[in-house]
Design an enzyme around this catalytic site. Structure first.
Site, PDB file in Angstrom:
ATOM      1  N   ASP A  99       0.646  -1.272   0.319  1.00 53.65           N
ATOM      2  CA  ASP A  99       0.338  -0.148   0.242  1.00 53.65           C
ATOM      3  C   ASP A  99       0.753   1.118  -0.218  1.00 53.65           C
ATOM      4  OD1 ASP A  99      -2.300   1.562   0.007  1.00 53.65           O
ATOM      5  OD2 ASP A  99      -2.578  -0.345   1.821  1.00 53.65           O
ATOM      6  N   ASP A 151     -10.887   1.774  -2.959  1.00 52.68           N
ATOM      7  CA  ASP A 151     -12.045   0.998  -2.230  1.00 52.68           C
ATOM      8  C   ASP A 151     -13.241   1.134  -1.710  1.00 52.68           C
ATOM      9  OD1 ASP A 151      -9.553   0.478  -0.683  1.00 52.68           O
ATOM     10  OD2 ASP A 151      -8.781   2.602   0.570  1.00 52.68           O
TER      11      ASP A 151
HETATM   12  C1  DGJ Z   1      -6.126   2.046   2.481  1.00 55.51           C
HETATM   13  C2  DGJ Z   1      -5.974   0.603   1.079  1.00 55.51           C
HETATM   14  O1  DGJ Z   1      -7.001   1.115   0.137  1.00 55.51           O
HETATM   15  C3  DGJ Z   1      -7.179  -0.405   1.761  1.00 55.51           C
HETATM   16  O2  DGJ Z   1      -7.884  -1.297   0.769  1.00 55.51           O
HETATM   17  C4  DGJ Z   1      -7.099  -0.938   3.231  1.00 55.51           C
HETATM   18  O3  DGJ Z   1      -5.669  -1.620   2.326  1.00 55.51           O
HETATM   19  C5  DGJ Z   1      -6.108   0.488   3.785  1.00 55.51           C
HETATM   20  N1  DGJ Z   1      -5.283   1.225   3.406  1.00 55.51           N
HETATM   21  C6  DGJ Z   1      -5.644   0.073   5.449  1.00 55.51           C
HETATM   22  O4  DGJ Z   1      -4.913   1.130   5.864  1.00 55.51           O
END
Ligand code: DGJ
Length: 709
Positions: free
Chosen positions: A447, A512
């Site tokens: 991430d 997300d």
């Molecule tokens: C951002 C990501 O897009 C989410 O899926 C998740 O992993 C969060 N970060 C976790 O902090």
């Protein structure tokens, strides 16, 4: 080998031809990029003879070359902007060599006045994708500051045209914009230090009427995960030039004598079969570049994020893993919240050790439990970041990007590490290597949750490019040491989706946003550039956490099935009936994924609020159809499958799935029959009259298997 004696260089793909002209004293000049020309076809005359001199123009009017530079009669954008302490700012390249391979020509260019050399490498492969990258070498004895070096300057035809590009934000990626191309410049860029949600580094230019399957479409994307710019400018003869480039900070690129820089690659294609034709070429090309996955199939994920967020308790997670295995999940991905002190997003990035309060014996008991349930174990990390409240920051406050005398701006309570520094990368590699060596980890979700501000070091020196290269170097080292581990690229959802990461990661977290309706447009955008099996897509809770809108399991599952399927909810909180439904969709995905994840994607709108997508081979494909808005008409429009072979007969069967219970197909006609068995239908009928579909309420969806007999 010296430059070809012939006047033209030509590359052919199955449906495309590229042609360049040798012009004395110049870099090769673009003459053609478009549908494949007949063998031996040549322009009717050299470029200079086809362009009568306009009034009051200079004696020298160069054509668009592979490396156009301003100052000597070229008034289009300059591919190169560079100087030596203010000198040598006007460059002009000529071609001194051209080396041919089967699919490639590498042109060597020289400017003896400013003592610069360049190479432009062009490859046109069997998927009809043209890859272009440019290298610049400082052959002088004084350093050269390079403000800009385009990866590629591509020719586009004249005439009415529009550009489809993509903007967005967190939770709403790939929003398509269409802009008519006029005489003014069209440009699109990002300055966030990462690929960004704001501006995807690629676009499509459509000439004349164009839609999903018809019309001439040129498409290009920059394989780069940092700041970028692209622009289309109309030239004096009415043709157009599309420039794609990395974007650098002032003084960032300085080539010492003998040093060189190679730009990120541009991937480009031209299709006479509309937007889908361009996407199909990119998908075929990317399938060769994307790392092979261990199993060759895309396993069903359960990602813990929206199910438990930061509330990690090992016994509860084991129980969750049991529930996941029971519905058919194949890979259990432990998201954020597992490492020391991480109870919310305010601390601990950088401290990549399991939190002993939550995992007294480390992660091994959970990982082993997951493996015993027959699933793979995956783990979330965000290596390039540090929380100011962390042991790492206490020990190395100087590792975070900041400019002396200026405020250190946090984003999601975190700072970005200077991953251009080798000591920082070594530390991160050791931390990741320890995890990957000590635990049975099959998968890393990687991430990156903030923009870079500043993308500069203590003394204010810009380092955006070095950050991207540091990220690539770290990722490459991890992959080399652990080739079995698959990587997912994520950046607050879809903030780092690009062809540069695509050679290193086998999956992208597209967004997300798990709202099924919003997802459909996000996924349609994604599919312009990258193949469906790399597009992570999950069944989330209802109502969706991102929008509060509610959708049935069926709708959520059919949307997720269009990509790499996963679950991002706690199955234990579903009713027994919903859980059984979800398990049924997982079984269905497993059965269909070989078809869904090979071949082509076709997208379309049937009108009156009905949309569709087909995935697979022209003679055996899965056809999804759904309604987005209430229809005006009492009967849903038939869907014209305008890509099937009219000479074939197809067998059409609605696939058995739990959502059918809500889609009436009364009577004994085709709708009822196709639900019970594969019904033969003439290809011409499907193509020109259309496939009748059941009445669909808003957000309802169904799917069919269509196979040539
Ligand atoms: C951002 C990501 O897009 C989410 O899926 C998740 O992993 C969060 N970060 C976790 O902090």
């Amino acid at each position: 080998m010296t430059a070809d004696a012939a006047r033209y260089w030509r590359l052919d793909g199955p449906t495309t031809t590229v042609m360049l002209e040798r012009v004395d004293g110049s870099a090769p000049v673009w003459r053609y990029w478009g549908p494949r020309l007949n063998a031996g076809a040549e322009p009717p005359s050299p470029l200079s003879e086809t362009r009568p001199r306009p009034t009051y123009s200079l004696d020298r009017r160069p054509g668009l070359s592979l490396l156009p530079t301003g100052g000597l009669g070229w008034f289009g954008p300059s591919a190169l902007r560079a100087h030596r302490d203010g000198r040598d700012s006007v460059q002009a390249f000529e071609c001194v060599a051209a080396e041919r391979g089967d699919e490639t020509i590498v042109f060597t260019l020289q400017d003896s006045v400013t003592r610069l050399a360049a190479t432009v490498a062009l490859t046109l492969d069997a998927s009809d994708v043209l890859a272009v990258a440019t290298t610049l070498v400082n052959e002088g004895d004084v350093a050269l500051v390079v403000d800009r070096l385009a990866s590629a300057c591509l020719p586009l035809p004249s005439g009415p045209a529009f550009v489809r590009s993509f903007v967005g934000r967190h939770n709403l990626e790939f929003v398509a914009q269409e802009t008519p191309l006029g005489p003014a410049i069209w440009s699109h860029e990002t300055r966030r230090g990462v690929t960004s949600h704001d501006a995807f580094p690629g676009a499509l230019a459509a000439f004349g009427p164009a839609n999903w399957r018809h019309g001439r479409v040129y498409a290009a994307q920059l394989a780069w995960s940092g700041d970028h710019e692209q622009a289309i400018e109309t030239l004096e003869d009415g043709t157009r030039m599309w420039t794609l480039a990395e974007r650098w900070g002032p003084g960032e690129i300085r080539l010492a004598p003998g040093e060189q820089i190679r730009t990120a690659e541009v991937l480009a294609t031209v299709s006479d079969e509309g937007f889908d034709g361009a996407a199909q070429r990119f998908h075929a090309h990317m399938r060769r570049r994307t790392p092979e996955t261990r199993s060759g199939r895309r396993p069903v994920h359960l990602n813990t994020w929206e199910g438990v967020y930061f509330a990690h308790r090992i016994e509860d997670l084991k129980d969750l893993a049991d529930a996941a295995a029971a519905i058919g999940v194949e890979r259990f991905v432990l998201d954020d919240g597992w490492f020391e002190g991480r109870d919310d997003d305010s601390t601990s990035l950088g401290d990549w050790r399991a939190d002993p309060r939550k995992y007294p014996q480390g992660l091994a008991p959970l990982a082993d439990h997951v493996l015993r349930r027959g699933m793979e174990f995956g783990l979330w990390v965000e290596p390039e970041m540090v929380s100011p409240r962390s042991a790492l920051f206490e020990e190395h406050p100087d590792w975070a990007l900041a400019i002396d005398g200026r405020p250190q701006i946090a984003g999601r309570n975190q700072l970005a590490l200077d991953v251009a520094r080798k000591d920082v990368r070594d530390h991160l590699f050791d931390a990741l290597d320890r995890l990957l060596s000590s635990l049975p980890i099959a998968y890393l979700k990687w991430d990156h949750n903030r923009a870079l501000a500043p993308a500069a070091r203590r003394d204010g020196a810009a380092c955006g490019r070095a950050q991207v290269e540091g990220f690539y170097a770290l990722l490459d080292r991890v992959r080399a040491a652990h080739p079995q581990v698959e990587i997912e690229s994520c950046a607050s959802g879809g903030g780092r989706i690009d062809a540069g990461v695509a050679t290193r990661a086998s999956r992208f977290w597209a967004s997300d946003c798990l709202d099924a309706r919003a997802r459909r447009q996000i996924q349609r955008g994604f599919l312009h550039f990258l193949p469906p099996e790399t597009m992570g897509s999950h069944v989330g809770a209802s109502p969706a956490h991102s929008t509060g809108r509610a959708f049935s399991i069926s709708t959520r599952a059919l949307v997720a099935m269009q990509g790499h399927f996963g679950v991002e909810l706690d199955p234990r909180r579903l009713s027994a009936e919903d859980r059984a439904e979800l398990a049924a969709y997982i079984r269905l995905y497993k059965e269909l994924r070989p078809v869904l994840h090979s071949g082509s994607v076709w997208r379309g709108e049937a009108g009156d609020g009905v949309f569709w997508q087909a995935q697979g081979d022209r003679s055996d494909f899965i056809f999804f159809v759904w309604r987005e808005e209430p229809g005006l008409h009492r009967v849903a429009p038939s869907v014209r499958l305008d890509f099937v072979d009219p000479a074939q007969t197809y067998r059409v069967q609605e696939i058995e799935h739990p959502g059918l219970a809500f889609l009436p197909a009364e009577g004994s006609g085709f709708l009822a029959e196709a639900r019970a068995r594969a019904v033969p239908v003439d290809g011409g009928w499907l193509r020109w009259s259309g496939l009748p579909v059941p009445p669909l309420s808003p957000d309802a969806a169904t799917l069919y298997r269509v196979t040539a007999t």
